[in-house]
Design a protein around this motif. Structure first.
Motif, short mmCIF file in Angstrom:
data_model
loop_
_atom_site.label_atom_id
_atom_site.label_comp_id
_atom_site.label_asym_id
_atom_site.label_seq_id
_atom_site.Cartn_x
_atom_site.Cartn_y
_atom_site.Cartn_z
N LEU A 173 -8.82 53.54 14.59
CA LEU A 173 -9.87 52.63 15.05
C LEU A 173 -9.40 51.18 14.98
CD1 LEU A 173 -13.13 54.02 13.48
CD2 LEU A 173 -12.55 53.87 15.88
N VAL A 226 -16.83 46.90 19.79
CA VAL A 226 -15.86 46.52 18.77
C VAL A 226 -16.43 45.44 17.87
CG1 VAL A 226 -13.56 45.64 18.36
CG2 VAL A 226 -13.96 47.20 20.24
N ALA A 227 -17.21 44.52 18.47
CA ALA A 227 -17.84 43.49 17.66
C ALA A 227 -18.78 44.11 16.63
CB ALA A 227 -18.61 42.52 18.55
N ARG A 263 -18.40 46.17 -2.71
CA ARG A 263 -17.86 45.09 -3.53
C ARG A 263 -18.91 44.23 -4.20
NH1 ARG A 263 -12.25 45.63 -4.27
NH2 ARG A 263 -11.75 47.13 -2.64
N LEU A 281 -8.68 49.17 18.06
CA LEU A 281 -9.71 48.53 18.87
C LEU A 281 -9.64 47.00 18.81
CD1 LEU A 281 -12.67 50.96 18.31
CD2 LEU A 281 -11.06 50.85 20.18
N TRP A 302 -18.02 47.18 3.33
CA TRP A 302 -17.24 46.55 2.27
C TRP A 302 -18.17 45.84 1.29
CZ3 TRP A 302 -16.58 41.30 1.10
CH2 TRP A 302 -15.54 41.00 0.23
N VAL A 327 -12.06 37.34 -2.94
CA VAL A 327 -13.35 38.04 -2.80
C VAL A 327 -13.25 39.45 -3.35
CG1 VAL A 327 -14.35 36.73 -0.92
CG2 VAL A 327 -12.68 38.51 -0.42
N GLY A 328 -12.24 39.72 -4.15
CA GLY A 328 -12.18 41.02 -4.80
C GLY A 328 -11.35 42.05 -4.06
N GLY A 329 -10.60 41.63 -3.04
CA GLY A 329 -9.68 42.54 -2.37
C GLY A 329 -10.35 43.52 -1.43
N GLY A 330 -9.51 44.33 -0.78
CA GLY A 330 -10.03 45.35 0.12
C GLY A 330 -10.49 44.81 1.46
N ILE A 331 -10.20 43.52 1.74
CA ILE A 331 -10.71 42.96 2.99
C ILE A 331 -9.93 43.48 4.20
CG2 ILE A 331 -11.54 40.89 1.86
CD1 ILE A 331 -9.22 39.37 3.05
N TYR A 351 -11.28 43.27 12.45
CA TYR A 351 -12.43 43.22 13.35
C TYR A 351 -13.00 41.82 13.42
CZ TYR A 351 -12.03 48.21 13.00
OH TYR A 351 -11.54 49.47 13.05
N VAL A 352 -13.01 41.15 12.26
CA VAL A 352 -13.57 39.80 12.25
C VAL A 352 -12.66 38.85 13.03
CG1 VAL A 352 -14.24 37.88 10.78
CG2 VAL A 352 -14.84 40.18 10.14
N ARG A 388 -22.23 36.77 24.68
CA ARG A 388 -21.05 36.45 25.50
C ARG A 388 -20.30 37.67 25.98
NH1 ARG A 388 -17.69 31.25 24.26
NH2 ARG A 388 -16.94 31.98 26.24
N ILE A 389 -20.46 38.79 25.32
CA ILE A 389 -19.66 39.95 25.68
C ILE A 389 -20.55 41.16 25.84
CG2 ILE A 389 -17.49 39.27 24.64
CD1 ILE A 389 -18.40 40.68 22.12
N LEU A 436 -13.01 36.80 20.31
CA LEU A 436 -13.84 37.14 21.47
C LEU A 436 -14.71 35.98 21.91
CD1 LEU A 436 -15.37 40.65 20.95
CD2 LEU A 436 -14.14 39.82 22.90
N LEU A 437 -15.20 35.23 20.91
CA LEU A 437 -16.13 34.16 21.24
C LEU A 437 -15.44 33.08 22.07
CD1 LEU A 437 -18.07 33.87 17.90
CD2 LEU A 437 -18.73 35.02 19.99
N TRP A 490 -11.86 45.24 7.11
CA TRP A 490 -12.68 44.61 8.15
C TRP A 490 -12.09 43.34 8.72
CZ3 TRP A 490 -14.07 39.78 6.56
CH2 TRP A 490 -14.14 39.54 5.18
N PHE A 509 -17.75 47.66 9.33
CA PHE A 509 -16.77 47.65 8.25
C PHE A 509 -17.05 46.55 7.24
CE2 PHE A 509 -14.42 50.14 11.38
CZ PHE A 509 -14.05 51.19 10.57
N PHE A 510 -17.52 45.40 7.74
CA PHE A 510 -17.80 44.30 6.83
C PHE A 510 -18.95 44.66 5.89
CE2 PHE A 510 -20.11 40.36 5.82
CZ PHE A 510 -19.14 39.77 5.04
N LEU A 531 -13.42 39.49 16.50
CA LEU A 531 -14.76 38.99 16.84
C LEU A 531 -14.72 37.49 17.10
CD1 LEU A 531 -17.63 39.95 17.03
CD2 LEU A 531 -17.93 39.45 14.64
N LEU A 580 -18.42 47.04 15.43
CA LEU A 580 -17.57 47.71 14.43
C LEU A 580 -17.26 46.74 13.29
CD1 LEU A 580 -14.75 49.84 16.06
CD2 LEU A 580 -16.56 50.58 14.57
N ALA A 581 -17.11 45.45 13.64
CA ALA A 581 -16.88 44.45 12.60
C ALA A 581 -18.05 44.48 11.62
CB ALA A 581 -16.74 43.06 13.21
#
Lengths: 361, 318
Positions: free
Chosen positions: B246, A134-135, A149, B249, A145, B285-289, B295-296, A126-127, B302-303, B292, A141-142, B299, A137-138
């Motif tokens: 960042l 940027v998507a 974790r 963004l 993590w 989920v243990g923190g630190g989210i 960005y999620v 879609r993009i 965006l959809l 990210w 970082f995810f 994301l 980048l998600a």
């Protein structure tokens, strides 16, 4: 003079479409491969360990990103994380099934990375452009993590780090502390050559043409019967496969062990530098880019103190480090201004000049 | 079922039980949102006028703040240091236009994006060379930035408001107001908007693109300086701020790349969403989210709305 098309006639279509249609090119590539292999026996441990192995690993990752960004036109900033998926998958597989040859697992780990890559590639339907960046980048970082974790990924070891267990190939250790740089270099070199050959066939074939068509104009490509969904996801999957294998090689055959921090955002940027400086949409450019971006700072680190010392400027290691940053930054801008299409274009121009030499055209 | 309860019911019950904590979290989120918005604003200014996705905005924040603090430490009075820092940003804008943008005019977006990477590296090296790599304390007193906290009793608990945060919110609002007036009322502002609409049309009516680029980079530099002061006052001036930048963004995605109000509202949504998510859902989920979640959010957003909240509808849908 040394490089002539004259007299080399092609009598079949396959010969005309060959990747190296000129005899000189074929000889050249054979010489380069031979030289690369003989370097294992001629070069010293420092050269192999600190220069050649990382150069090859980064080249492989750059090829992966180049498939995605250069050929399919999808900008990604998640390369580091995809490399990480490969490395962690390889670690899990290696430790869960220690009897299977490690080389098999290095290749298989790429498939895990490919699956994750395709998953995070879904928004690309879609993009595009910076939005897609940027998507991804998600993803970066995810996934990073997740590496921190989820202790299951490192088999609940206390340090949270990946380490290379001892594994052998034909009785010679290739992984772990006892593996010599020479063996590791040969393994990495073989894998990189093999995968580059596969990539070359991919991008010159139907799939590669579909990627290029999508990159150049997606609407027209769709009208011609290329399916954007499959093509883009395949680009993400193949690209992530390469990155995953590169990540596994990076951790186990170069570092010998690493933490999640290796796969941070800077790694992603680093690979992107290589791709753009080397040349988007060029496999050989990936090697050039990796060479320039990785080897340049090393060379600067050696050359700079030597250059400054005659002026009576004895500078500390930190100043050298800062100067290195500045010079690399300035050189990136310089290269972009001089040749925005990357080093691969310079290579092309050079080859063309050689072909017509001594005439200007 | 247990997990569903923990995700969908428990956090809200907790919010209802302790409204003071909720308010505190919201406030924290709003403040960091304002700071994200300030950085995003710099991106938007440059993207609107020159179509350059300026990766160096983050390092400009650090660099400008470093100049200010560095000069102050050398004994320059605070306000003179502030003026000199603004002057340095002007110098940077001119240099960027001359050395980077002008030779690269009409190149594909990704090449210009890449060039700002080069600029980032250069500025990191230069900044560390001049000021050293250690984190520095931002000067607050001499710039009349208030310190201390106010604790208000409400909803059966204490809610803390840092004076500095309030000042940050006020200054950011003033800044945004000034920019809005600048864009709509002044001659240069109109020229900027013309350039944003169409480079060619703007050129043909006699607007100098080079001059406009210097102006937007300078404006982005000033925004960066303000963001640097505010953020520096909260957590010190160090090069790690550059990665936090960042975070701007997803703000841009949410607000749209070309919209100033979008940058502000996007910043607030991201800031609040991030803090709420971290505080109420993070422990599951243990923190630190926090790293990210933004960005999620972007994301998912965006959809459904690829052009952002306020962006122009120029995104091609495939």
């Amino acid at each position: 003079m040394f490089y002539r098309e004259a007299g080399q006639f092609k009598s079949t279509y396959p010969a005309d479409m060959a990747i190296f249609p000129l005899r000189e090119d074929r000889i050249g590539i054979a010489v380069i491969i031979l030289a690369a292999y003989s370097l294992a026996f001629l070069g010293n441990a420092f050269l192999l360990q600190a220069v050649m192995i990382p150069f090859l690993v980064f080249s492989l990752a750059a090829i992966g990103l180049n498939i995605l960004t250069g050929y399919a036109g999808l900008l990604s900033l998640g390369t580091g994380a995809f490399m990480g998926v490969g490395a962690y998958a390889c670690y899990k597989l290696m430790t869960a099934f220690p009897d299977v040859n490690v080389i098999v697992w290095i290749f298989v780990s790429g498939f895990f990375s490919a699956a994750i890559g395709a998953l995070f590639g879904l928004p690309s339907l879609r993009i595009k452009g910076f939005y897609l960046a940027v998507a991804t980048l998600a993803a970066q970082f995810f996934l990073q993590w997740c590496f921190i974790r989820i202790p299951w990924l490192v088999n609940y070891n206390v340090s949270g780090a990946l380490d290379a267990p001892l594994r052998t190939l034909f009785g010679i250790p290739v992984l772990g502390a006892t593996a010599t740089p020479q063996t590791r270099y040969l393994v990495v070199l073989t894998i990189v050559i093999l995968l580059t050959w596969v990539a070359s066939n991919l991008v010159h074939g139907r799939i590669g043409r579909a990627w290029i068509a999508i990159r150049d104009m997606d609407l027209a490509a769709e009208l011609m019967g290329i399916r954007p969904l499959q093509t883009k996801l395949l680009a993400f999957a193949v690209s992530s496969y390469y990155c995953g294998v590169a990540g596994a090689l990076l951790v186990f055959l170069w570092y010998g062990g690493a933490e999640y921090d290796v796969f941070n955002i800077n790694q992603s940027f680093f690979i992107l530098f290589m791709v753009i400086i080397g040349g988007l949409g060029s496999l050989i450019g990936s090697f050039f880019g990796a060479a320039l971006i990785f080897i340049l700072p090393i060379v600067l680190g050696i050359v700079l103190p030597a250059m400054l010392s005659p002026f009576g400027l004895s500078v500390g290691a930190d100043v050298i480090e800062h100067l290195r940053f500045m010079i690399v930054g300035a050189l990136i801008i310089f290269f972009l201004i001089v040749e925005p299409h990357g080093l691969a274009r310079l290579w092309q121009i050079g080859k063309q000049k050689l072909l017509v030499w001594p005439f200007p055209y | 079922m247990d997990i569903l309860y923990k995700v969908f019911i428990e956090p809200f019950v907790f919010m209802g039980e302790a409204p003071d904590l909720l308010l505190q979290t919201l406030w924290e989120g709003l403040v960091s949102g304002v700071l994200y918005a300030l950085i995003a604003l710099g991106f938007v200014l440059i993207f609107k006028a020159s179509g350059v996705f300026n990766f160096a905005q983050g390092i400009m924040v650090v660099f400008s703040a470093l100049i200010l603090v560095g000069l102050y430490e050398k004994g320059v009075p605070a306000f003179l240091a502030l003026i000199l820092a603004i002057g340095a940003m002007l110098l940077l804008a001119v240099a960027v236009e001359r050395v980077v943008l002008r030779p690269l005019v009409n190149q594909p977006d990704i090449i210009l994006f890449m060039a700002t990477f080069g600029l980032t590296y250069f500025l990191i090296g230069l900044g560390e060379l001049i000021f050293g790599g250690n984190p520095k304390e931002m000067i607050t007193g001499p710039l009349f930035l208030p310190q201390g906290t106010t604790e208000l009793e409400m909803f059966g608990g204490l809610v803390r408001f840092q004076h500095l945060d309030i000042a940050a919110a006020v200054i950011a609002s003033i800044m945004i107001g000034l920019l809005a007036v600048f864009f709509s009322k002044t001659r240069i502002g109109r020229a900027l908007r013309a350039v944003a609409d169409s480079h060619k049309a703007a050129l043909s009516v006699g607007i100098s693109l080079n001059q406009i680029w210097v102006i937007v980079w300078f404006a982005a530099g000033i925004v960066a300086l303000v963001a640097g002061i505010m953020w520096g006052a909260r957590s010190g001036v160090s090069f790690s701020l550059q990665i936090i930048a960042l975070k701007a963004l997803p703000v841009l995605i949410l607000g749209g790349f070309t919209s100033i109000p979008g940058a502000i509202i996007g910043g607030l949504i991201i800031g609040v969403g991030e803090k709420l998510g971290e505080f109420y859902w993070g422990p599951l989920v243990g923190g630190g989210i926090e790293t990210w979640l933004a960005y999620v959010i972007a994301l998912l957003f965006l959809l459904y709305r690829p052009q952002g909240l306020f962006g122009e509808k120029i995104i091609e849908r495939i």
